[in-house]
Each structure stands twice: as structure tokens, then as C-alpha cells.
Design an enzyme around this catalytic site. Sequence first.
Site, PDB file in Angstrom:
ATOM      1  N   ALA A 225       2.671   5.742  10.327  1.00 21.59           N
ATOM      2  CA  ALA A 225       1.718   5.389   9.277  1.00 21.59           C
ATOM      3  C   ALA A 225       2.217   5.967   7.969  1.00 21.59           C
ATOM      4  O   ALA A 225       3.265   6.612   7.927  1.00 21.59           O
ATOM      5  CB  ALA A 225       0.340   5.929   9.627  1.00 21.59           C
ATOM      6  N   LYS A 226       1.431   5.742   6.942  1.00 26.54           N
ATOM      7  CA  LYS A 226       1.864   6.178   5.614  1.00 26.54           C
ATOM      8  C   LYS A 226       2.122   7.681   5.558  1.00 26.54           C
ATOM      9  O   LYS A 226       2.928   8.160   4.788  1.00 26.54           O
ATOM     10  CB  LYS A 226       0.817   5.784   4.569  1.00 26.54           C
ATOM     11  N   ARG A 227       1.452   8.439   6.451  1.00 25.50           N
ATOM     12  CA  ARG A 227       1.651   9.881   6.380  1.00 25.50           C
ATOM     13  C   ARG A 227       3.053  10.279   6.845  1.00 25.50           C
ATOM     14  O   ARG A 227       3.506  11.378   6.607  1.00 25.50           O
ATOM     15  CB  ARG A 227       0.583  10.623   7.194  1.00 25.50           C
ATOM     16  N   HIS A 228       3.721   9.363   7.563  1.00 25.73           N
ATOM     17  CA  HIS A 228       5.079   9.668   8.001  1.00 25.73           C
ATOM     18  C   HIS A 228       6.074   9.327   6.894  1.00 25.73           C
ATOM     19  O   HIS A 228       6.980   8.529   7.079  1.00 25.73           O
ATOM     20  CB  HIS A 228       5.426   8.870   9.263  1.00 25.73           C
TER      21      HIS A 228
ATOM     22  N   THR B 209       0.822  -1.209   0.000  1.00 24.11           N
ATOM     23  CA  THR B 209       0.000   0.000   0.000  1.00 24.11           C
ATOM     24  C   THR B 209       0.859   1.264   0.000  1.00 24.11           C
ATOM     25  O   THR B 209       0.329   2.363  -0.012  1.00 24.11           O
ATOM     26  CB  THR B 209      -0.913   0.052   1.240  1.00 24.11           C
TER      27      THR B 209
END
Length: 286
Positions: free
Chosen positions: A259-262, A17
Site C-alpha cells: 500500500a501507499k505506506r510501503h 493517489t
Amino acid sequence: MRDGQHYYRGRLAPSPTGYLHLGHARTFRIAAERARAAGGRLVLRNDDLDATRFHMGYSQAILEDLRWLGLTWDEGPDVGGPNAPYNQSERGPIYRAALEKLHASGLIYPCERSRRDVIDAAAAPHEGGPADEPIYPARFRPPPDAPLPPLGEKVSVNWRLRVPDGAVLSFVDGNCGLQEAVANRDFGDFPVWRKDDCPSYQLACAVDDAAMGITEVVRGADLIRSTFRQLLVFRALGLPEPGFYHCPLMAGPDGERLAKRHDALSLRTLRAQGMTPDEIIAKYLS
Ligand code: GLU
């Protein structure tokens, strides 16, 4: 060794992802280290079931990043092995056979409720609880003796597993110790197959861990509740249950779970900034 196979079999099961971040890297290093310490084998399984959410480019990038970090595996999509295919997207018939078995046993039922229906209904007192997804309200279930419609060649409705009300499930986690949950209090009936004709993570994961002879599942502690669901899938299908080792989650600079935002903490970004694998390991992963 047992039956010519290595007794310990672990796995890395990334979902494509996005790029791997330090949290994944730490969990995967622990998984690899536990397999190595046990003299066992490590399988890389690509959890690319959900073609709508995944970009195939990430599958390749994840393998590259793990190798760059120094991880190796004995079986996987890029190296082959006796349990191929290792891409979940290529294992459809295996999951379908499991679904048919669940259907024949009467342990699942079709569910026409939308996610919204479930969320709204679960907001009522006594039906929420500290769960990662709302608990499916018992009143939405068909009666246990209601005849099941056929699955159809192409599934166009969600199918849920009926959890045994009030059953106390437990396992001893290799890292976190005794874990317990009560079915229909801590988690409710969950999907095994989706109306877009795709198996759920819970079904595919349990079926594959058994099919690939995994003896210990190492993954993030965010999946502990899913472990209880998967225990029910193993039992419903008569499959052997692996042991479990859930790793603590890593927090980002904002104190929130990575998370992906990091993006700043993805291996790609750190590498582009010139960090070496050894520096990343010393600074973040030891
Ligand atoms: N592929 C899943 C994920 O990345 C985890 C699978 C697992 O370890 O069970 O969230």
C-alpha cells in the site's frame, strides 16, 4: 481484428493517489503482456476523478514511471487516440449521461444516510458479511415504487443503485476461475454518484471500459467484489461486458498487502537507489 479495431483491448487504469509501487507495476506489466500476447491494443486511462484526493503531479509521475519501466500504450492522455479524453476528470458529461439513463430507468435512488449510519446499521447480525464495504441495509431503501426526485443540475445527494436481491452473479475470471456473488448478501446497494456531484468509481469505470471498447480488464484481486458491482452497471446501462483477469496482490515485507505506506517499494525510491528497470523486473516482478 474486428471492425477495423484490434479484437483485444486492454487498459491500465492508475489512480493518481501516490507513486506507483511494485504491486501496481506487476499488475500493469501483466496487463501489458496480455495485450501484447493477444496482438491487441492497450489504453492508459487516468482515473483522476476525485480531485479532492488526487494531486495532479502524481498523474505525470505515474506515466513517467511506467515508461521508465518499459511499458508503452497505444492510447492515453499523453499520446491521444480515438477515445479521448483519457483523463476521467475530463469525461464528466459521459458519466452524467449514464446517470440520467439510470435515473430514467428507476434503478437508482437518492440516499441521505451517512457512512456512519450505514456502518452502525450493518453491524447488526445478518447484515455484515465478508464485504469490502458494509452492506447497505435494505430497510434504508425507499420502496421500489416511490417516485424519484429529479437529479437536479448539480447533484447534492448520494445516488445508489438498487441491487437485485438474492441474484447470483458470476463470471469466469481469466486468472482466478469461476467467481460468484449474491447481490445483497455479498455486497449491497452502492453509490453511482456522490453528493459532491462526482461519479463513483464503479460507474465511471464501467462506463469507460465500455466506451473505450475494453475487452479484458486486468487489475488487482482486491477489486473482484467491485467487478460484481460493475457487472450490474453494465447490465443496467445495456453496455457490453468485458472479460476479467484479476492478479494476485503483492505483499510487503510485513506480510501485509502493498500500500501507499510501503514507500520503500515505490518505483521512485528504487530508482533513486540506483536500481535499473531490468534489476527491478528480475528481482521483484518476474
Ligand atoms: N483506478 C483504480 C485503482 O487504481 C482501479 C481501476 C481498475 O483497474 O478498475 O484502484
